[in-house]
Design a protein around this motif. Structure first.
Motif, mmCIF file in Angstrom:
data_model
loop_
_atom_site.group_PDB
_atom_site.id
_atom_site.type_symbol
_atom_site.label_atom_id
_atom_site.label_comp_id
_atom_site.label_asym_id
_atom_site.label_seq_id
_atom_site.Cartn_x
_atom_site.Cartn_y
_atom_site.Cartn_z
ATOM 1 N N ASP A 45 -52.755 47.262 -43.051
ATOM 2 C CA ASP A 45 -51.543 47.550 -42.286
ATOM 3 C C ASP A 45 -51.720 47.147 -40.829
ATOM 4 O OD1 ASP A 45 -49.519 48.501 -43.949
ATOM 5 O OD2 ASP A 45 -50.395 50.501 -44.059
ATOM 6 N N LEU A 46 -52.885 47.467 -40.260
ATOM 7 C CA LEU A 46 -53.147 47.127 -38.866
ATOM 8 C C LEU A 46 -53.181 45.618 -38.671
ATOM 9 C CD1 LEU A 46 -55.935 49.735 -38.003
ATOM 10 C CD2 LEU A 46 -53.574 49.729 -37.188
ATOM 11 N N PHE A 47 -53.795 44.911 -39.629
ATOM 12 C CA PHE A 47 -53.850 43.452 -39.529
ATOM 13 C C PHE A 47 -52.444 42.854 -39.557
ATOM 14 C CE2 PHE A 47 -58.411 42.932 -41.383
ATOM 15 C CZ PHE A 47 -58.916 43.419 -40.190
ATOM 16 N N ASP A 48 -51.593 43.358 -40.453
ATOM 17 C CA ASP A 48 -50.216 42.869 -40.514
ATOM 18 C C ASP A 48 -49.514 43.079 -39.178
ATOM 19 O OD1 ASP A 48 -50.428 42.013 -43.106
ATOM 20 O OD2 ASP A 48 -49.535 43.805 -43.990
ATOM 21 N N SER A 49 -49.738 44.243 -38.587
ATOM 22 C CA SER A 49 -49.112 44.565 -37.314
ATOM 23 C C SER A 49 -49.618 43.638 -36.208
ATOM 24 C CB SER A 49 -49.397 46.023 -36.948
ATOM 25 O OG SER A 49 -48.862 46.349 -35.682
ATOM 26 N N GLU A 50 -50.929 43.372 -36.191
ATOM 27 C CA GLU A 50 -51.502 42.511 -35.166
ATOM 28 C C GLU A 50 -51.027 41.071 -35.324
ATOM 29 O OE1 GLU A 50 -55.711 42.992 -35.150
ATOM 30 O OE2 GLU A 50 -55.627 45.110 -34.628
ATOM 31 N N LEU A 51 -50.867 40.611 -36.556
ATOM 32 C CA LEU A 51 -50.353 39.261 -36.773
ATOM 33 C C LEU A 51 -48.893 39.152 -36.336
ATOM 34 C CD1 LEU A 51 -51.815 37.905 -40.129
ATOM 35 C CD2 LEU A 51 -52.285 37.149 -37.809
ATOM 36 N N ALA A 52 -48.139 40.229 -36.537
ATOM 37 C CA ALA A 52 -46.760 40.253 -36.062
ATOM 38 C C ALA A 52 -46.727 40.129 -34.536
ATOM 39 C CB ALA A 52 -46.058 41.530 -36.509
ATOM 40 N N THR A 53 -47.677 40.785 -33.870
ATOM 41 C CA THR A 53 -47.795 40.686 -32.417
ATOM 42 C C THR A 53 -48.125 39.249 -32.010
ATOM 43 O OG1 THR A 53 -48.538 42.981 -32.216
ATOM 44 C CG2 THR A 53 -49.076 41.492 -30.391
ATOM 45 N N LEU A 107 -45.946 36.722 -29.580
ATOM 46 C CA LEU A 107 -46.528 36.058 -28.419
ATOM 47 C C LEU A 107 -46.316 34.545 -28.492
ATOM 48 C CD1 LEU A 107 -49.885 38.039 -28.107
ATOM 49 C CD2 LEU A 107 -48.026 38.011 -26.426
ATOM 50 N N ALA A 108 -46.474 33.989 -29.693
ATOM 51 C CA ALA A 108 -46.281 32.548 -29.863
ATOM 52 C C ALA A 108 -44.835 32.152 -29.592
ATOM 53 C CB ALA A 108 -46.702 32.134 -31.279
ATOM 54 N N LEU A 136 -49.286 30.976 -26.009
ATOM 55 C CA LEU A 136 -50.005 30.421 -27.145
ATOM 56 C C LEU A 136 -51.473 30.832 -27.172
ATOM 57 C CD1 LEU A 136 -48.475 26.823 -27.286
ATOM 58 C CD2 LEU A 136 -47.743 28.900 -28.484
ATOM 59 N N ARG A 137 -52.127 30.832 -26.034
ATOM 60 C CA ARG A 137 -53.538 31.224 -26.018
ATOM 61 C C ARG A 137 -53.704 32.686 -26.454
ATOM 62 N NH1 ARG A 137 -57.162 27.737 -23.994
ATOM 63 N NH2 ARG A 137 -56.398 25.971 -22.755
ATOM 64 N N ALA A 138 -52.862 33.550 -25.929
ATOM 65 C CA ALA A 138 -52.945 34.965 -26.297
ATOM 66 C C ALA A 138 -52.679 35.151 -27.785
ATOM 67 C CB ALA A 138 -51.946 35.782 -25.476
ATOM 68 N N ALA A 139 -51.691 34.427 -28.292
ATOM 69 C CA ALA A 139 -51.366 34.522 -29.716
ATOM 70 C C ALA A 139 -52.555 34.084 -30.565
ATOM 71 C CB ALA A 139 -50.140 33.673 -30.041
ATOM 72 N N GLY A 140 -53.197 32.994 -30.170
ATOM 73 C CA GLY A 140 -54.350 32.490 -30.916
ATOM 74 C C GLY A 140 -55.524 33.445 -30.896
ATOM 75 N N VAL A 141 -55.749 34.082 -29.740
ATOM 76 C CA VAL A 141 -56.854 35.033 -29.626
ATOM 77 C C VAL A 141 -56.616 36.248 -30.518
ATOM 78 C CG1 VAL A 141 -58.009 36.642 -28.066
ATOM 79 C CG2 VAL A 141 -57.546 34.309 -27.308
ATOM 80 N N VAL A 142 -55.388 36.765 -30.510
ATOM 81 C CA VAL A 142 -55.066 37.933 -31.351
ATOM 82 C C VAL A 142 -55.247 37.591 -32.828
ATOM 83 C CG1 VAL A 142 -53.227 39.493 -32.102
ATOM 84 C CG2 VAL A 142 -53.500 38.974 -29.668
ATOM 85 N N ALA A 143 -54.728 36.431 -33.259
ATOM 86 C CA ALA A 143 -54.878 36.019 -34.656
ATOM 87 C C ALA A 143 -56.351 35.823 -35.005
ATOM 88 C CB ALA A 143 -54.090 34.736 -34.922
ATOM 89 N N GLY A 144 -57.119 35.285 -34.056
ATOM 90 C CA GLY A 144 -58.545 35.084 -34.287
ATOM 91 C C GLY A 144 -59.295 36.386 -34.477
ATOM 92 N N VAL A 145 -58.917 37.410 -33.716
ATOM 93 C CA VAL A 145 -59.541 38.725 -33.862
ATOM 94 C C VAL A 145 -59.286 39.279 -35.265
ATOM 95 C CG1 VAL A 145 -59.471 41.132 -33.097
ATOM 96 C CG2 VAL A 145 -59.511 39.288 -31.405
ATOM 97 N N VAL A 146 -58.056 39.111 -35.757
ATOM 98 C CA VAL A 146 -57.718 39.571 -37.105
ATOM 99 C C VAL A 146 -58.580 38.853 -38.135
ATOM 100 C CG1 VAL A 146 -55.921 39.645 -38.879
ATOM 101 C CG2 VAL A 146 -55.352 40.192 -36.506
ATOM 102 N N LEU A 147 -58.714 37.536 -38.001
ATOM 103 C CA LEU A 147 -59.512 36.759 -38.946
ATOM 104 C C LEU A 147 -60.973 37.207 -38.924
ATOM 105 C CD1 LEU A 147 -59.762 34.435 -40.952
ATOM 106 C CD2 LEU A 147 -60.075 32.881 -39.006
ATOM 107 N N GLU A 148 -61.518 37.392 -37.731
ATOM 108 C CA GLU A 148 -62.916 37.806 -37.612
ATOM 109 C C GLU A 148 -63.149 39.173 -38.247
ATOM 110 O OE1 GLU A 148 -65.693 39.115 -33.900
ATOM 111 O OE2 GLU A 148 -64.815 37.093 -33.765
#
Length: 281
Positions: A171-179, A183-184, A189-201
């Motif tokens: 649920d948290l990952f879905d929420s973070e990807l929505a964020t 942002l995108a 774009l950089r902030a969006a990429g960093v947030v998505a990267g954190v979810v992936l990691e």
């Protein structure tokens, strides 16, 4: 659960827990229909007789409405396998074993006949008289075992011992990807990429934990996690390359100040992470 968007529109959101329960109930119902379907295919006269006793004049209609086993099963198997991998991973190998033909098999017998053979319509005979050895009926006990495993997953939801931590994380990952998506859209774009990267990691770290894979580094990167998953055969080469591509975009967003990330790249990253967290367990 009902929430409101910034524009004031109301929309309905199901938590991952609710979604899993709904998907499980649907799969179990379809599984029951498939069990009837394969019984009707293998033992038509007996099944028809039993249906008449239960449904009377509506028996013919009931039988006609049963889904075709081979095609419907393939869809059912893929969905059920993904859910079991997420919710009852210790039974996944058993579930798959009932579908896949044994790699060491040399001759096909009733004991080693599998659902995969049934889907292919395989029937084995012997001798000039074509005496039947085994046919689709050999898959029935295997499918019944698969359905029992799926029902065990449903029972786990009802147990007080069920650990919902991974569902909460999802649920948290879905929420973070929505964020990240928001942002995108606003060109961050950089902030969006960093947030998505954190979810992936975080997700790759959880997958390593699920498979009891120990990391050599105290703070592994996406590439480190991806390499370990490949080494342990959790991901294949195409999956490894896909995740590495996502890692490269994330690194561009977080570290490479010489090259500005493009909208298409960040969109690929967000979509790729979303696919990964929903298919890799």
């Amino acid at each position: 659960m009902t929430a409101s968007s910034p524009s004031g529109e109301s929309f309905t959101m199901l938590s991952n827990l609710d979604r899993f329960k709904k998907d499980l109930d649907s799969l179990i119902e379809t599984g029951s229909q498939l069990e009837n379907s394969i019984q009707a295919k293998c033992y038509p006269e007996q099944f028809k007789s039993a249906a008449k006793k239960k449904f009377g004049a509506e028996a013919e209609e009931f039988i006609a409405a049963l889904p075709p086993f081979a095609t419907t099963y393939q869809i059912w198997y893929s969905k059920a396998k993904a859910l079991i991998a997420q919710l009852l991973p210790d039974r996944l190998a058993d579930f798959v074993r009932h579908y896949e033909k044994p790699k060491s098999r040399k001759n096909i017998t009733f004991e080693n006949y599998r659902i995969e053979d049934c889907v292919l319509g395989l029937t084995m005979t012997r001798g000039w008289e074509k005496e039947k050895v085994v046919g689709p009926e050999g898959a029935i006990p295997h499918f019944q075992q698969q359905l029992a495993i799926l029902k065990a997953v449903r029972a786990r939801f009802e147990s007080s011992l069920f650990d919902i931590s991974q569902l909460v994380i999802a649920d948290l990952f879905d929420s973070e990807l929505a964020t990240a998506s928001e942002l995108a859209k606003k060109k961050f774009l950089r902030a969006a990429g960093v947030v998505a990267g954190v979810v992936l990691e975080k997700h790759l770290a959880q997958v390593c934990k699920n498979h009891s894979i120990k990391m050599l580094k105290q703070s592994p990167t996406i590439s480190d996690l991806n390499d370990r998953l490949k080494a342990e055969n959790v991901v294949d080469v195409p999956q490894w390359r896909s995740i590495q591509y996502l890692s490269d975009i994330r690194n561009m967003c977080a570290h490479n100040r010489q090259t500005e990330p493009k909208m298409e790249q960040v969109s690929d990253l967000i979509a790729g992470v979303d696919k990964t967290i929903k298919t890799l367990f």
